[in-house]
Each structure stands twice: as C-alpha cells, then as structure tokens.
Design a protein around this motif. Structure first.
Motif, short mmCIF file in Angstrom:
data_model
loop_
_atom_site.label_atom_id
_atom_site.label_comp_id
_atom_site.label_asym_id
_atom_site.label_seq_id
_atom_site.Cartn_x
_atom_site.Cartn_y
_atom_site.Cartn_z
N GLY A 178 0.86 -1.19 0.00
CA GLY A 178 0.00 0.00 0.00
C GLY A 178 0.89 1.24 0.00
N LYS A 179 0.27 2.42 -0.18
CA LYS A 179 1.08 3.65 -0.24
C LYS A 179 0.40 4.80 0.47
N LEU A 180 1.21 5.53 1.18
CA LEU A 180 0.72 6.70 1.91
C LEU A 180 0.61 7.87 0.93
N MET A 219 5.98 5.60 1.10
CA MET A 219 5.65 7.00 0.92
C MET A 219 5.48 7.16 -0.58
N HIS A 220 4.30 7.57 -1.04
CA HIS A 220 4.00 7.49 -2.47
C HIS A 220 4.88 8.43 -3.32
N TRP A 221 5.14 9.63 -2.79
CA TRP A 221 6.00 10.61 -3.44
C TRP A 221 6.79 11.31 -2.34
N ALA A 243 10.05 -1.56 -10.20
CA ALA A 243 9.80 -0.84 -11.46
C ALA A 243 8.31 -0.76 -11.77
N TYR A 244 7.85 0.45 -12.05
CA TYR A 244 6.46 0.59 -12.54
C TYR A 244 6.46 1.16 -13.97
N SER A 245 5.31 1.00 -14.62
CA SER A 245 5.13 1.41 -16.02
C SER A 245 6.13 0.73 -16.97
N VAL A 246 6.48 -0.49 -16.62
CA VAL A 246 7.42 -1.30 -17.41
C VAL A 246 6.88 -1.56 -18.83
N GLY A 267 5.07 0.56 -20.44
CA GLY A 267 4.80 1.84 -21.10
C GLY A 267 3.54 2.50 -20.56
N SER A 268 3.06 2.00 -19.44
CA SER A 268 1.96 2.63 -18.71
C SER A 268 0.60 2.40 -19.36
N HIS A 269 -0.39 2.92 -18.67
CA HIS A 269 -1.80 2.70 -19.02
C HIS A 269 -2.31 3.68 -20.07
N ARG A 270 -1.63 4.79 -20.23
CA ARG A 270 -1.99 5.83 -21.20
C ARG A 270 -3.32 6.50 -20.89
N LEU A 294 5.30 2.32 -26.01
CA LEU A 294 6.51 1.50 -25.79
C LEU A 294 6.39 0.12 -26.44
N LEU A 295 5.23 -0.51 -26.28
CA LEU A 295 5.11 -1.89 -26.79
C LEU A 295 5.09 -1.95 -28.32
N ASP A 296 4.96 -0.77 -28.98
CA ASP A 296 5.02 -0.74 -30.45
C ASP A 296 6.44 -0.50 -30.95
N VAL A 334 9.57 -6.18 -10.60
CA VAL A 334 8.71 -5.58 -11.63
C VAL A 334 7.24 -5.64 -11.24
N LEU A 335 6.54 -4.53 -11.50
CA LEU A 335 5.08 -4.51 -11.41
C LEU A 335 4.56 -4.47 -12.83
N ALA A 336 3.58 -5.28 -13.15
CA ALA A 336 2.95 -5.22 -14.46
C ALA A 336 1.45 -5.23 -14.22
N LYS A 337 0.78 -4.22 -14.74
CA LYS A 337 -0.67 -4.16 -14.52
C LYS A 337 -1.41 -4.75 -15.71
N SER A 338 -2.32 -5.64 -15.43
CA SER A 338 -3.30 -6.02 -16.44
C SER A 338 -4.57 -6.48 -15.74
N ALA A 356 -6.04 -13.05 -20.14
CA ALA A 356 -5.03 -13.64 -21.05
C ALA A 356 -3.68 -12.95 -20.91
N ARG A 357 -3.70 -11.64 -20.64
CA ARG A 357 -2.42 -10.92 -20.50
C ARG A 357 -1.79 -11.18 -19.13
N ILE A 358 -2.65 -11.30 -18.11
CA ILE A 358 -2.11 -11.61 -16.77
C ILE A 358 -1.33 -12.91 -16.89
N GLN A 371 -0.17 -14.25 -19.83
CA GLN A 371 0.96 -14.10 -20.76
C GLN A 371 2.18 -13.51 -20.05
N ASN A 372 1.94 -12.57 -19.14
CA ASN A 372 3.07 -11.89 -18.50
C ASN A 372 3.89 -12.82 -17.60
N LEU A 373 3.30 -13.96 -17.24
CA LEU A 373 4.08 -14.94 -16.47
C LEU A 373 5.06 -15.70 -17.37
P1 NDP Z 1 2.08 -0.85 -17.05
O1 NDP Z 1 3.32 -0.39 -17.71
O2 NDP Z 1 2.10 -2.01 -16.18
O3 NDP Z 1 1.02 -1.01 -18.23
C1 NDP Z 1 -0.29 -1.34 -18.03
C2 NDP Z 1 -0.97 -1.38 -19.40
O4 NDP Z 1 -0.40 -2.42 -20.18
C3 NDP Z 1 -2.43 -1.66 -19.26
O5 NDP Z 1 -3.09 -0.83 -20.21
C4 NDP Z 1 -2.56 -3.13 -19.68
O6 NDP Z 1 -3.79 -3.38 -20.29
C5 NDP Z 1 -1.42 -3.28 -20.64
N1 NDP Z 1 -0.88 -4.63 -20.70
C6 NDP Z 1 -0.61 -5.47 -19.65
N2 NDP Z 1 -0.09 -6.62 -20.08
C7 NDP Z 1 -0.03 -6.56 -21.42
C8 NDP Z 1 0.39 -7.44 -22.43
N3 NDP Z 1 0.86 -8.66 -22.14
N4 NDP Z 1 0.31 -7.02 -23.72
C9 NDP Z 1 -0.17 -5.80 -24.03
N5 NDP Z 1 -0.58 -4.90 -23.11
C10 NDP Z 1 -0.52 -5.28 -21.82
O7 NDP Z 1 1.46 0.44 -16.33
P2 NDP Z 1 1.22 1.11 -14.96
O8 NDP Z 1 1.61 2.52 -15.15
O9 NDP Z 1 -0.15 0.76 -14.54
O10 NDP Z 1 2.27 0.50 -13.92
C11 NDP Z 1 2.07 -0.74 -13.25
C12 NDP Z 1 1.68 -0.55 -11.80
O11 NDP Z 1 2.68 0.17 -11.09
C13 NDP Z 1 0.42 0.27 -11.56
O12 NDP Z 1 -0.76 -0.42 -11.88
C14 NDP Z 1 0.59 0.60 -10.09
O13 NDP Z 1 0.26 -0.53 -9.31
C15 NDP Z 1 2.09 0.92 -10.04
N6 NDP Z 1 2.36 2.35 -10.25
C16 NDP Z 1 2.94 3.06 -9.22
C17 NDP Z 1 3.19 4.41 -9.34
C18 NDP Z 1 3.82 5.15 -8.22
O14 NDP Z 1 3.81 6.40 -8.23
N7 NDP Z 1 4.40 4.50 -7.24
C19 NDP Z 1 2.84 5.15 -10.56
C20 NDP Z 1 2.31 4.32 -11.61
C21 NDP Z 1 2.11 2.98 -11.45
P3 NDP Z 1 -5.00 -4.27 -19.67
O15 NDP Z 1 -5.11 -3.98 -18.21
O16 NDP Z 1 -6.16 -3.76 -20.45
O17 NDP Z 1 -4.67 -5.68 -19.97
#
Ligand code: NDP
Length: 324
Positions: free
Chosen positions: A84-86, A117-119, A216-219, A221-224, A236-238, A268-272, A276-278, A280-282
């Motif tokens: 969690g984050k403050l 501490m978040h920031w 690492a976050y936004s590995v 290329g983030s959520h956009r 990034l993924l392109d 690494v943190l990867a958000k999905s 299928a992507r959750i 795939q990322n494994l």
């Molecule tokens: P990520 O770089 O993890 O990218 C997430 C995006 O990638 C989503 O749109 C997701 O889509 C897509 N995606 C996931 N897997 C795949 C895949 N295999 N192929 C194609 N696209 C994929 O972005 P975040 O910026 O969200 O960073 C990850 C996490 O880090 C955050 O969710 C958060 O928990 C943390 N974070 C922390 C911050 C901080 O200040 N401490 C700031 C930003 C993030 P979909 O979900 O639709 O599958």
C-alpha cells in the motif's frame, strides 16, 4: 539467471518480496469490479505480489479479491505480499497512522507487507486523497518526509506493516533519508518508473550499493490514461526494436519488456486486468535474454517519463529536476 514465479528477493529487513507483482492502477472509468476479478485470476495463476495504493481508489476490491482467495484455500495470508502507499495528503505526523489504518481497513487485512511514501512531496489535505476529487488543484505543503518516516517506523514497530519503503525518490532524497539522525529502518525499496525508455541505470546502481531494491512501474509503457500520460508519447510496446527482439524469442513485446527489467535486478510490477495478459506476463519465466539483446534494448533509453506528475513541478521536493 534462473527466475521463477516463486522467486523472491530478500529485502534489507529480512522480509522477502516476490519479483513480479500485479499492478492495479486503472482510470476511473474502468469498473472497479475488474480489479477484484484480476486479483483472483492472478492469484490462481501464481502471482503472490499485489501492488496498490489509496489514491488508486480500489483497495476495497483488491482486498476482496485477496481475501476470497484466502477463504477458498488457494493461498494463506502469509503467501501474499501486499503493498500500500501513503498518499501525499497524509504526510503530517498526526495523519500518517490514519493513512495506513485507512488502507488496512479498506483492504481488510491485519497488516500490510509493505507501505511506501508514495512521493517525496506533501500536499495539503483538501479532500484530494479521495480519488474522485483528484482533479482538484493541488495545494503544496512542506512536511519534511523525514518526519513522516519516523511515524512510519513506529507503525512498523506496532505491527501494522512488515516493511517500509519509498516511491519516486531521487538519489538526493534517498540520501537525506538514509542520513537522517536516528534512522531506525532503512527503506527496503524505491518504487520508480523504470522501463526501456527510462533506463534507470544510475539510480539502480546507487540503490544496489545501499541494499535498496528498485521496484519498477510502467514497465509496459503505462496505461496511457490521458489524465496522467501525454497521449502524444510513443507507445513502448510498439517499439520496432523491441518487437524485433521479441520476434527472435517468439515472445510478446510485453514479456521482453518485463524480462529486461527483471534481468537488471529490479522487482517488476505489471498491470493487467485482462486474464489472457495476466497469464501471458508470467511467460517471462520461460526464457532469458542474451547479453547482446540486453545491449540492443539498452540503446532504447531516452529518459522518457510517462508519468512525470507535472502539476508538482514547482514543489521544492519535486524529484525529477535532478538527473536521477
Ligand atoms: P504498465 O506499464 O504495467 O502497463 C499497463 C498497461 O499495459 C495496461 O493498459 C494493460 O492493459 C497493458 N498490458 C498489460 N499486459 C499486457 C500485455 N501482455 N500485452 C499488451 N498490453 C498489456 O502500467 P502502470 O503505469 O499501470 O504500472 C504498473 C503498476 O505500477 C500500476 O498499476 C501501479 O500498481 C504501479 N504504479 C505506481 C506508481 C507510483 O507512483 N508508485 C505510478 C504508476 C504505477 P490491460 O489492463 O487492459 O490488460
């Protein structure tokens, strides 16, 4: 380098953190229930590390997901590593424990594994801790993060959290914290934006020298989400070079982007929220990048921040004016 989905790193306080975590940030238009479903799918697939934050606005759903997987016997509480984050409106010493207790209550756990501490900067509590009020202008505050840290140390001693860390700190800020007179606990990690276009090699080597993990976050290329990320930035993924390397290994660009950071020695943190992507990322645990490909991918660095939080640029603690 043999990495598996069970691999954990040992933090400087002796606790262990799984090297791949599920990110959970989604824009406010995304139905909250998807977060809960994603956590359940992830735990079923073997993820044990879940990253969340008060400001993300879905700790209740994430907590539901975790607790339902404990209740059905898939995992035990101690198998899960929950971060969690403050938020920055909770930095004044009288607010810190309240911020942590709010996360504990929302997620429904007795303790957090890691609290960050978040920031490094503080914001006046105008109600902006509530994600629905995120668009309100931020009012800068000047609480010293070293004072915040002391209360966090007391929260760890009280058993509310197992490990303490920071996020988005630059080297100078880390040094200030590490040199704080009477420091009881070093941060175990610094969670920062870190990907192929922002290759944090100097911060990484500094943190390694201090036994602090980079998470690492936004590995990918983030959520956009247009509220946080400039849509004109490259996807990034392109990236053609990334795609070329991925094709060579018969892997997706996402897997290569994650594996690259893992091989740098970061967590690494990867958000999905897409099952299928959750899954795939494994796949990152099924191949290893060769040194020549790491070198090729290193060349993509362009110091690009997808989430620079530019509303804070004038804050004295804004971390990204320094080179690293
Ligand atoms: P990520 O770089 O993890 O990218 C997430 C995006 O990638 C989503 O749109 C997701 O889509 C897509 N995606 C996931 N897997 C795949 C895949 N295999 N192929 C194609 N696209 C994929 O972005 P975040 O910026 O969200 O960073 C990850 C996490 O880090 C955050 O969710 C958060 O928990 C943390 N974070 C922390 C911050 C901080 O200040 N401490 C700031 C930003 C993030 P979909 O979900 O639709 O599958």
């Amino acid at each position: 380098m043999t990495l598996t989905k069970e691999s954990r790193v040992t933090l400087n306080d002796g606790n262990k953190m799984p090297i791949l975590g599920l990110g959970t940030f989604a824009s406010h238009e995304v139905p909250k229930d998807l977060a809960e479903d994603a956590v359940k799918v992830a735990i079923d697939l073997g993820y044990r590390h879940i990253d969340c934050a008060l400001i993300t606005g879905n700790e209740m759903q994430i907590g539901h997901g975790i607790r339902s997987k404990i209740a059905d016997g898939t995992v035990k509480r101690e198998d899960i590593f929950y971060t969690g984050k403050l938020w920055c409106t909770f930095f004044s010493p009288d607010m810190v424990r309240k911020g942590l207790e709010r996360s504990l209550r929302d997620v429904g756990l007795d303790y957090l594994d890691l609290f960050l501490m978040h920031w490094p900067f503080s914001i006046k509590p105008t109600g902006a801790a509530d994600p629905s009020e995120k668009d309100k202008p931020f009012i800068y505050d000047n609480v010293d993060f070293c004072a915040t840290w002391e209360v966090l140390e007391a929260c760890k001693d009280a058993g509310l959290v197992r490990s303490l860390g920071v996020s988005n700190f630059n080297r100078r800020q880390l040094e200030r914290l590490l040199n704080k007179p009477g420091l009881k606990y070093k941060p175990v990690c610094n969670q920062v934006e870190f990907h192929l276009y922002l290759n944090q090699h100097r911060l990484l080597s500094y943190c390694k020298s201090k036994d602090i993990y980079l998470v690492a976050y936004s590995v990918l290329g983030s959520h956009r989400d247009g509220n946080w990320v400039d849509p004109s930035l490259p996807v990034l993924l392109d990236d053609p070079i990334l795609n070329k390397v991925a094709a060579k290994y018969n892997r997706s660009p996402a897997e290569v982007a994650i594996r690259f950071i893992l091989q740098k020695g970061a967590v690494v943190l990867a958000k999905s929220f897409t099952p299928a992507r959750i899954k795939q990322n494994l796949g990152v645990f099924e191949f290893e990048l060769r040194p020549e490909d790491i070198k090729t991918l290193d060349s993509l660095d362009r110091n690009l921040h997808y989430g620079p939080f530019k509303e804070m640029k004038q804050h004295p603690e804004y971390p990204f004016h320094d080179e690293y």
